[in-house]
Scaffold this motif. Structure first.
Motif, PDB file in Angstrom:
ATOM      1  N   ASN A 134      -4.883  -1.529   6.903  1.00  0.00           N
ATOM      2  CA  ASN A 134      -3.742  -1.963   6.089  1.00  0.00           C
ATOM      3  C   ASN A 134      -3.487  -1.016   4.920  1.00  0.00           C
ATOM      4  N   ILE A 176      -1.601   2.006   6.257  1.00  0.00           N
ATOM      5  CA  ILE A 176      -0.179   1.700   6.484  1.00  0.00           C
ATOM      6  C   ILE A 176       0.566   1.608   5.151  1.00  0.00           C
ATOM      7  N   ALA A 177      -0.080   0.946   4.155  1.00  0.00           N
ATOM      8  CA  ALA A 177       0.548   0.823   2.830  1.00  0.00           C
ATOM      9  C   ALA A 177       0.741   2.192   2.188  1.00  0.00           C
ATOM     10  N   GLU A 178      -0.249   3.076   2.378  1.00  0.00           N
ATOM     11  CA  GLU A 178      -0.124   4.419   1.800  1.00  0.00           C
ATOM     12  C   GLU A 178       1.030   5.183   2.439  1.00  0.00           C
ATOM     13  N   ALA A 179       1.234   4.959   3.746  1.00  0.00           N
ATOM     14  CA  ALA A 179       2.350   5.624   4.429  1.00  0.00           C
ATOM     15  C   ALA A 179       3.687   5.109   3.914  1.00  0.00           C
ATOM     16  N   GLU A 180       3.731   3.823   3.560  1.00  0.00           N
ATOM     17  CA  GLU A 180       4.988   3.234   3.071  1.00  0.00           C
ATOM     18  C   GLU A 180       5.231   3.540   1.592  1.00  0.00           C
ATOM     19  N   MET A 181       4.172   3.447   0.759  1.00  0.00           N
ATOM     20  CA  MET A 181       4.345   3.532  -0.693  1.00  0.00           C
ATOM     21  C   MET A 181       3.996   4.907  -1.266  1.00  0.00           C
ATOM     22  N   SER A 191       3.855  -2.965  -0.907  1.00  0.00           N
ATOM     23  CA  SER A 191       3.852  -3.216   0.531  1.00  0.00           C
ATOM     24  C   SER A 191       3.020  -4.460   0.847  1.00  0.00           C
ATOM     25  N   TYR A 242       1.248  -4.758   3.310  1.00  0.00           N
ATOM     26  CA  TYR A 242      -0.033  -4.292   3.858  1.00  0.00           C
ATOM     27  C   TYR A 242      -1.041  -4.034   2.741  1.00  0.00           C
TER      28      TYR A 242
END
Length: 208
Positions: free
Chosen positions: A64, A67-72, A124, A126
């Motif tokens: 998670n 994924i959060a790092e990819a989004e934020m 995020s 995630y």
């Protein structure tokens, strides 16, 4: 070893008393060994369960977070988690298991405010899930450390007890039984010798 023993009735009585004491001690140690092995298996199973739970939670949190790092972005995550709003304290106690003092570590109640230490408005979902997973992970990590240390201590004591049981059974008790057998045979030989001499003396007296 048995041939060095003084073959007297007093020594025979003393050795029999020592043998009875050694047999009782062996039984007590064997009972302790069996119960400790049972406790050890309980902790081993708990250790396996906790390790699986910890690995599962850690894998979820890392997934998670990724994924959060990819989004934020990494900087946004670092900024969100920069100031913690809660803390988790460890509570240490000791427990006696078959005369082995083992540690008992538990997580006390968290102190502070919200369970998520940042505003969720722009974060995020995630990252939220990863944060909650980490909070669930901490108490389990503390218990896992306690259980693993207990397993190590019980394993060491179990090995020491096993060596003492074997030393009693295969060395001390075996040696004392051998000594008793040796003394008994010597005393019986002496009695037969005395009886033979008495019969010869009696025969000689009849001839006179």
């Amino acid at each position: 070893m048995a041939k060095r023993v003084n073959p007297t009735r007093m020594e025979l009585t003393r050795t029999k008393k020592r043998l009875a004491t050694a047999v009782r001690g062996h039984k007590l140690l064997k009972d302790k060994q069996d119960e400790m092995a049972r406790q050890f298996m309980i902790y081993i199973r708990r250790n396996r369960e906790l390790r699986m739970e910890v690995e599962e939670l850690l894998a979820k949190a890392m997934r998670n977070t990724a994924i959060a790092e990819a989004e934020m972005g990494e900087s946004a995550i670092t900024e969100a988690l920069l100031v913690p709003t809660a803390s988790c304290e460890a509570e240490y106690n000791e427990k006696n298991i078959m005369s082995v003092i083992v540690p008992e570590i538990k997580a006390s109640k968290s102190e502070g405010g919200a369970s998520i230490p940042y505003s969720t408005a722009f974060s995020s979902e995630y990252l939220d899930m990863a944060t909650l997973d980490i909070q669930k992970l901490m108490p389990k990590l503390m218990e896992l450390a306690s259980v693993e240390k207990t397993c190590d201590m019980l394993a060491d004591e179990l090995e020491r007890t096993r060596r003492r049981v074997n030393a009693l059974e295969y060395v001390m008790i075996a040696e004392m039984k051998s000594n008793i057998k040796f003394i008994t045979m010597k005393l019986e030989d002496n009695e037969r010798g005395n009886l033979t001499r008495l019969m010869k003396v009696k025969d000689m007296m009849k001839e006179d």
